[in-house]
Design an enzyme around this catalytic site. Structure first.
Site, short mmCIF file in Angstrom:
data_model
loop_
_atom_site.label_atom_id
_atom_site.label_comp_id
_atom_site.label_asym_id
_atom_site.label_seq_id
_atom_site.Cartn_x
_atom_site.Cartn_y
_atom_site.Cartn_z
N PRO A 146 0.84 -1.22 -0.17
CA PRO A 146 0.05 -0.09 0.04
C PRO A 146 0.81 1.38 0.02
CG PRO A 146 0.21 -0.93 2.25
CD PRO A 146 0.78 -2.04 1.35
N CYS A 147 1.69 1.31 -1.13
CA CYS A 147 2.33 2.76 -1.31
C CYS A 147 1.36 3.97 -1.24
CB CYS A 147 3.36 2.59 -2.41
SG CYS A 147 2.59 2.29 -4.05
N HIS A 148 0.18 3.97 -1.57
CA HIS A 148 -0.87 4.81 -1.76
C HIS A 148 -1.20 5.45 -0.48
CE1 HIS A 148 -3.30 0.99 -0.96
NE2 HIS A 148 -4.18 1.90 -0.14
#
Length: 283
Positions: free
Chosen positions: A247-249
């Site tokens: 989850p780099c978001h």
């Protein structure tokens, strides 16, 4: 909630609404103003938001403010640090329960996939069409496609230039269901990571950021033991090939700004808001 196909179709409109709201944040546009810009009725926009996110547009748009983002950062910083300190097996987070990881060795990376079959396919997601790539050892790519997935398939082929590529949209659709619609704690998804030791360390730390939580680049750098390496951490975040699952978001700027994203900052905002909405539904 709509099916993934319905959500994927709705996403185009949702993204346009988010893009407009981000640009006009200071003016605080009403739902009717947004509907006029999109060329739809207020009732249509209300229904689209509610079906896509599961909550009303008014509640959904509250998650889009910088103040909300900063508040989430403050709440999440200590959680992230504690999770890193005690290890990824700690309870209470989504991704370490539904995702397991394995890193490729330098020799495997150098072999460019020789003797390996890499499957790939296109599928609907709540954030538009996506290309998913996987081997017998796990998912290795998940990219979102705005104008067709050909470019991402070529990138996959280049990364695995000695491998055999096999198209399989049906299994990709099944994987999309497991990722976005029906996560299973009994049958976690396995990810095959391809990167440097530092990149893998950052990606594994990202998995410690719980759903609907946010982190800053600085906090993430501190969490991996490199507080002065924010730029390197940012590069590792940007190099992530497995969208959403890693989850780099969920990494934003300290100011509350969304920041950049490999698959578009409006999609990044949509992911953050969608996850916040899912959490709100179970509160």
């Amino acid at each position: 909630m709509d099916t993934l196909s319905d959500q994927s179709r709705s996403y185009i409109e949702i993204e346009r609404a988010i893009a407009y709201l981000r640009k006009q944040a200071m003016a605080q546009p009403s739902l009717s103003e947004v509907a006029v810009v999109l060329g739809v009725s207020v009732s249509h926009l209300q229904r689209t938001f509610s079906n896509w996110a599961g909550i009303s547009p008014k509640r959904f748009l509250q998650f889009l403010t910088k103040e909300h983002a900063r508040q989430q950062l403050r709440q999440s910083q200590a959680v992230l640090q504690t999770t890193i300190e005690v290890g990824l097996s700690s309870p209470g987070r989504l991704h370490d329960l539904m995702v397991t990881t394995e890193a490729m060795t330098p020799g495997e990376v150098g072999a460019l996939g020789q003797g390996v079959t890499v499957n790939y396919g296109e599928a609907n997601t709540p954030f538009g069409r996506a290309m998913i790539g996987w081997t017998s050892r796990g998912i290795c790519n998940l990219a979102f496609c705005d104008d067709g997935c050909e470019a991402w398939i070529k990138e996959l082929a280049a990364e695995w230039s000695a491998a055999t590529l096999s198209s399989n949209d049906r299994e990709a659709a099944d994987l999309a269901q497991r990722i976005f619609a029906k996560p299973s704690l009994d049958k976690p998804l396995h990810l095959l990571l391809r990167g440097t030791n530092f990149q893998i360390k950052v990606w594994e730390a990202l998995l410690s950021i719980g759903s609907s939580q946010l982190s800053s680049y600085g906090a993430l750098a501190s969490a991996v033991g490199s507080p002065r390496a924010q730029r390197a951490v940012g590069s590792a975040v940007a190099a992530n090939r497995i969208g959403f699952l890693i989850p780099c978001h969920r990494v934003i700027r300290e100011s509350g700004e969304i920041g950049q994203y490999r698959w578009g900052s409006d999609r990044k905002a949509a992911m953050e808001m969608w996850e916040a909405a899912q959490s709100a539904l179970v509160e």
